[in-house]
Write a protein that holds these residues in place. Structure first.
Motif, PDB file in Angstrom:
ATOM      1  N   GLY A 185     127.587 -80.503 -24.426  1.00  0.00           N
ATOM      2  CA  GLY A 185     127.691 -81.835 -24.023  1.00  0.00           C
ATOM      3  C   GLY A 185     126.694 -82.504 -24.967  1.00  0.00           C
ATOM      4  O   GLY A 185     126.175 -82.262 -25.790  1.00  0.00           O
ATOM      5  N   HIS A 186     125.965 -83.713 -24.156  1.00  0.00           N
ATOM      6  CA  HIS A 186     124.691 -84.358 -24.689  1.00  0.00           C
ATOM      7  C   HIS A 186     125.147 -85.022 -26.052  1.00  0.00           C
ATOM      8  O   HIS A 186     124.223 -85.489 -26.806  1.00  0.00           O
ATOM      9  N   GLY A 187     126.466 -85.374 -26.262  1.00  0.00           N
ATOM     10  CA  GLY A 187     126.877 -85.991 -27.465  1.00  0.00           C
ATOM     11  C   GLY A 187     126.589 -85.138 -28.749  1.00  0.00           C
ATOM     12  O   GLY A 187     126.706 -85.337 -30.088  1.00  0.00           O
ATOM     13  N   ILE A 188     126.451 -83.762 -28.722  1.00  0.00           N
ATOM     14  CA  ILE A 188     126.247 -82.964 -29.753  1.00  0.00           C
ATOM     15  C   ILE A 188     127.511 -82.529 -30.495  1.00  0.00           C
ATOM     16  O   ILE A 188     128.530 -82.414 -29.886  1.00  0.00           O
ATOM     17  N   THR A 189     127.238 -82.490 -31.752  1.00  0.00           N
ATOM     18  CA  THR A 189     128.371 -82.142 -32.653  1.00  0.00           C
ATOM     19  C   THR A 189     128.208 -80.934 -33.298  1.00  0.00           C
ATOM     20  O   THR A 189     127.481 -80.461 -33.272  1.00  0.00           O
ATOM     21  N   ALA A 190     129.342 -80.268 -33.617  1.00  0.00           N
ATOM     22  CA  ALA A 190     129.551 -79.125 -34.286  1.00  0.00           C
ATOM     23  C   ALA A 190     128.654 -78.749 -35.418  1.00  0.00           C
ATOM     24  O   ALA A 190     128.188 -77.910 -35.584  1.00  0.00           O
ATOM     25  N   ASP A 191     128.388 -79.927 -36.246  1.00  0.00           N
ATOM     26  CA  ASP A 191     127.282 -79.614 -37.379  1.00  0.00           C
ATOM     27  C   ASP A 191     125.916 -79.509 -36.932  1.00  0.00           C
ATOM     28  O   ASP A 191     125.146 -79.250 -37.731  1.00  0.00           O
ATOM     29  N   GLN A 192     125.490 -79.665 -35.715  1.00  0.00           N
ATOM     30  CA  GLN A 192     124.107 -79.748 -35.146  1.00  0.00           C
ATOM     31  C   GLN A 192     124.030 -78.086 -34.387  1.00  0.00           C
ATOM     32  O   GLN A 192     123.091 -77.831 -33.922  1.00  0.00           O
ATOM     33  N   VAL A 193     125.304 -77.562 -34.372  1.00  0.00           N
ATOM     34  CA  VAL A 193     125.090 -76.274 -33.813  1.00  0.00           C
ATOM     35  C   VAL A 193     125.239 -74.949 -34.720  1.00  0.00           C
ATOM     36  O   VAL A 193     125.728 -74.916 -35.730  1.00  0.00           O
ATOM     37  N   TRP A 194     124.229 -73.885 -34.348  1.00  0.00           N
ATOM     38  CA  TRP A 194     124.446 -72.652 -35.077  1.00  0.00           C
ATOM     39  C   TRP A 194     124.343 -71.481 -34.117  1.00  0.00           C
ATOM     40  O   TRP A 194     123.944 -71.597 -33.055  1.00  0.00           O
ATOM     41  N   ALA A 195     125.091 -70.359 -34.527  1.00  0.00           N
ATOM     42  CA  ALA A 195     125.009 -69.263 -33.703  1.00  0.00           C
ATOM     43  C   ALA A 195     124.633 -68.082 -34.484  1.00  0.00           C
ATOM     44  O   ALA A 195     124.987 -67.846 -35.871  1.00  0.00           O
ATOM     45  N   ALA A 196     124.222 -66.832 -33.763  1.00  0.00           N
ATOM     46  CA  ALA A 196     123.961 -65.578 -34.239  1.00  0.00           C
ATOM     47  C   ALA A 196     124.139 -64.659 -33.449  1.00  0.00           C
ATOM     48  O   ALA A 196     124.802 -64.677 -32.039  1.00  0.00           O
ATOM     49  N   ASN A 197     123.971 -63.238 -33.889  1.00  0.00           N
ATOM     50  CA  ASN A 197     123.937 -62.072 -32.752  1.00  0.00           C
ATOM     51  C   ASN A 197     122.826 -62.044 -31.935  1.00  0.00           C
ATOM     52  O   ASN A 197     122.139 -61.449 -31.883  1.00  0.00           O
ATOM     53  N   GLY A 198     122.868 -63.011 -30.587  1.00  0.00           N
ATOM     54  CA  GLY A 198     121.755 -63.151 -29.844  1.00  0.00           C
ATOM     55  C   GLY A 198     120.692 -64.105 -30.180  1.00  0.00           C
ATOM     56  O   GLY A 198     120.477 -64.404 -31.374  1.00  0.00           O
ATOM     57  N   SER A 199     120.112 -64.571 -29.131  1.00  0.00           N
ATOM     58  CA  SER A 199     119.249 -65.482 -29.431  1.00  0.00           C
ATOM     59  C   SER A 199     118.063 -64.962 -30.260  1.00  0.00           C
ATOM     60  O   SER A 199     117.129 -65.820 -30.929  1.00  0.00           O
ATOM     61  N   ASN A 200     117.576 -63.779 -30.123  1.00  0.00           N
ATOM     62  CA  ASN A 200     116.570 -62.994 -30.938  1.00  0.00           C
ATOM     63  C   ASN A 200     116.996 -63.195 -32.524  1.00  0.00           C
ATOM     64  O   ASN A 200     115.965 -63.588 -33.128  1.00  0.00           O
ATOM     65  N   GLU A 201     118.176 -63.154 -32.810  1.00  0.00           N
ATOM     66  CA  GLU A 201     118.705 -63.209 -34.185  1.00  0.00           C
ATOM     67  C   GLU A 201     118.462 -64.975 -34.828  1.00  0.00           C
ATOM     68  O   GLU A 201     117.965 -65.236 -35.803  1.00  0.00           O
ATOM     69  N   VAL A 202     118.939 -65.754 -33.837  1.00  0.00           N
ATOM     70  CA  VAL A 202     118.831 -67.016 -33.848  1.00  0.00           C
ATOM     71  C   VAL A 202     117.150 -67.565 -33.985  1.00  0.00           C
ATOM     72  O   VAL A 202     116.783 -68.072 -35.356  1.00  0.00           O
ATOM     73  N   LEU A 203     116.397 -66.920 -33.337  1.00  0.00           N
ATOM     74  CA  LEU A 203     114.700 -67.248 -33.488  1.00  0.00           C
ATOM     75  C   LEU A 203     114.425 -66.713 -34.889  1.00  0.00           C
ATOM     76  O   LEU A 203     113.484 -67.017 -35.521  1.00  0.00           O
ATOM     77  N   GLN A 204     114.706 -65.450 -35.301  1.00  0.00           N
ATOM     78  CA  GLN A 204     114.376 -64.649 -36.269  1.00  0.00           C
ATOM     79  C   GLN A 204     114.733 -65.350 -37.611  1.00  0.00           C
ATOM     80  O   GLN A 204     113.973 -65.653 -38.504  1.00  0.00           O
ATOM     81  N   GLN A 205     116.166 -65.977 -37.568  1.00  0.00           N
ATOM     82  CA  GLN A 205     116.462 -66.693 -38.828  1.00  0.00           C
ATOM     83  C   GLN A 205     115.612 -67.913 -38.913  1.00  0.00           C
ATOM     84  O   GLN A 205     115.283 -68.341 -39.964  1.00  0.00           O
ATOM     85  N   LEU A 206     115.253 -68.654 -37.799  1.00  0.00           N
ATOM     86  CA  LEU A 206     114.421 -69.903 -37.766  1.00  0.00           C
ATOM     87  C   LEU A 206     113.101 -69.479 -38.219  1.00  0.00           C
ATOM     88  O   LEU A 206     112.413 -70.346 -39.184  1.00  0.00           O
ATOM     89  N   LEU A 207     112.619 -68.528 -37.953  1.00  0.00           N
ATOM     90  CA  LEU A 207     111.276 -68.194 -38.323  1.00  0.00           C
ATOM     91  C   LEU A 207     111.215 -67.687 -39.977  1.00  0.00           C
ATOM     92  O   LEU A 207     110.170 -67.925 -40.629  1.00  0.00           O
ATOM     93  N   GLN A 208     112.404 -67.042 -40.309  1.00  0.00           N
ATOM     94  CA  GLN A 208     112.463 -66.847 -41.867  1.00  0.00           C
ATOM     95  C   GLN A 208     112.564 -68.310 -42.579  1.00  0.00           C
ATOM     96  O   GLN A 208     111.932 -67.945 -43.842  1.00  0.00           O
ATOM     97  N   VAL A 209     112.974 -69.109 -42.040  1.00  0.00           N
ATOM     98  CA  VAL A 209     113.084 -70.411 -42.818  1.00  0.00           C
ATOM     99  C   VAL A 209     111.718 -71.015 -42.726  1.00  0.00           C
ATOM    100  O   VAL A 209     111.226 -71.626 -43.705  1.00  0.00           O
ATOM    101  N   PHE A 210     111.246 -71.204 -41.665  1.00  0.00           N
ATOM    102  CA  PHE A 210     110.170 -72.244 -41.280  1.00  0.00           C
ATOM    103  C   PHE A 210     108.786 -71.469 -41.212  1.00  0.00           C
ATOM    104  O   PHE A 210     107.714 -72.315 -41.078  1.00  0.00           O
ATOM    105  N   ALA A 211     108.681 -70.154 -40.968  1.00  0.00           N
ATOM    106  CA  ALA A 211     107.447 -69.439 -40.903  1.00  0.00           C
ATOM    107  C   ALA A 211     107.300 -68.813 -42.211  1.00  0.00           C
ATOM    108  O   ALA A 211     107.447 -69.436 -43.215  1.00  0.00           O
ATOM    109  N   GLY A 212     106.918 -67.727 -42.146  1.00  0.00           N
ATOM    110  CA  GLY A 212     106.598 -66.789 -43.363  1.00  0.00           C
ATOM    111  C   GLY A 212     105.217 -66.498 -43.524  1.00  0.00           C
ATOM    112  O   GLY A 212     104.381 -66.738 -42.979  1.00  0.00           O
ATOM    113  N   PRO A 213     104.938 -65.802 -44.676  1.00  0.00           N
ATOM    114  CA  PRO A 213     103.452 -65.413 -45.367  1.00  0.00           C
ATOM    115  C   PRO A 213     102.622 -66.807 -45.253  1.00  0.00           C
ATOM    116  O   PRO A 213     102.996 -67.794 -45.835  1.00  0.00           O
TER     117      PRO A 213
END
Length: 370
Positions: free
Chosen positions: A78-106
């Motif tokens: 809900g909250h007016g969220i659209t499909a292009d705002q949503v991402w999914a992965a194999n559990g929220s741990n993988e979601v967090l891992q993907q986000l850290l791969q993009v925005f964290a790192g060495p």
């Protein structure tokens, strides 16, 4: 046999232990915050039908954009969220891992407020970043000023706020989240894995998404949806965040079976969530009755309760285990955590706690009973 010490591991992984909670055959398993109720039969039947429809096409790769699933998740949030705002992965741990791969790192930093979910430092280490453990206020709270000051001091590239917090059950106010976001120049992730268990009237951080392109709200189907075995986590954010995650996701990371199973459950979201009120009722019962036995109980907006006033948490854990009841020692001195189970499971836990307190009074810290 070759040992880990003999392998050419990365230096920063030497001496670490993998994440894991005990998985034992006991009569009451209330240690990993699972939903105690099985998937309802009508939902299971529908999910099986959806999987059956996907089976003939398993010779082909699945939809790598999992379009239908994202549409269903957006509708659920809900909250007016659209499909292009949503991402999914194999559990929220993988979601967090993907986000850290993009925005964290060495060379980058990730910050959380300790104590919090123990996977955050491990995920941070896995992408070669440095984890910063900021301090909470008393009773595991975080005020807007505390959040603002910690961000200003440490300037993390990624900030993870767990609300309700695992393992304490503490929920954050929208004012605290907003203060942290405004003080930050990096990514702010609000982990709402236990969001559906919030008391009525307590808002979700989803309300803060509009106009905040660096804010990400992470969710899971493992807890409230009773779908831990299906492994489906997801986030909502500005569409540019989903574009960024595509840079690191593995090809076709969500199988056709996973997509079908998740879509099938979302078709029956009201049925899947029908036990949430029962679980919240048992959580509130735990808060009241553990306190009545003389222990310090911390407020919880989740499906588990952290209680203190334990003089020897390892010994008390063993007393429960001896009674075939599995709870969780989360490493907070003097504290243990228990998941809200069925009414019968909760009763068995409370009866055991009363018995242990009576038979082993030395396991209850004296300051807890004053």
């Amino acid at each position: 046999m070759t040992s880990l010490d003999e392998l050419p591991l990365r230096d920063d992984l030497r001496g670490l232990s993998p994440y894991g909670a005990p998985q034992e055959q006991v009569r009451v398993s209330i240690n990993v915050n699972e939903n105690p109720y099985p998937v309802p039969e009508e939902v299971a039947t529908h999910v099986i039908q959806q999987i059956a429809l996907a089976l003939p096409g398993l010779n082909r790769y699945p939809d790598r954009e999992f379009t239908v699933l994202r549409e269903k998740l957006a509708k659920y949030l809900g909250h007016g969220i659209t499909a292009d705002q949503v991402w999914a992965a194999n559990g929220s741990n993988e979601v967090l891992q993907q986000l850290l791969q993009v925005f964290a790192g060495p060379g980058r930093t990730v910050m959380g407020f300790t104590p919090t979910y123990s996977m955050y430092p491990l995920l941070t280490q896995g992408v070669g970043s440095t984890y910063i453990a900021a301090e909470r206020d008393g009773d595991f709270e975080i005020s807007p000023d505390t959040a603002r000051n910690a961000v200003a001091e440490h300037k993390p590239d990624v900030l993870i706020l767990c609300s309700p917090n695992n393992p304490t059950g503490t929920a954050l106010s929208l004012e605290t989240i907003q203060a942290a976001y405004e003080a930050s120049e990096g990514i702010v992730i609000v982990d709402e894995a236990y969001g559906e268990f919030r008391p009525d009237g307590m808002p979700s951080a989803l309300e803060l998404l509009p106009g905040r392109p660096r804010l990400i709200i992470s969710r899971t189907m493992s807890k409230a949806f009773a779908y831990a075995g299906a492994r489906l986590g997801y986030f909502a954010a500005d569409p540019v965040i989903t574009d960024a995650v595509r840079l690191v996701r593995l090809p076709y990371h969500l199988s056709a079976i996973t997509q079908a199973a998740a879509c099938g459950a979302l078709d029956y979201s009201e049925v899947m969530l029908s036990q949430v009120d029962l679980i919240r009722g048992q959580r509130d019962r735990l808060v009241e009755e553990i306190a009545a036995l003389g222990y310090r109980v911390y407020p919880s907006a989740s499906n588990f309760v952290l209680f203190g006033g334990v003089s020897d948490q390892a010994a008390m854990f063993e007393e429960f285990y001896r009674r075939s009841i599995l709870i969780r020692d989360v490493g907070i001195p003097g504290c243990l955590r228990v998941t809200a189970g069925t009414e019968e499971e909760t009763t068995l836990f409370l009866e055991a706690l009363a018995e242990i307190t009576r038979e082993r009074p030395e396991l209850q810290a004296q300051e807890a009973v004053r």
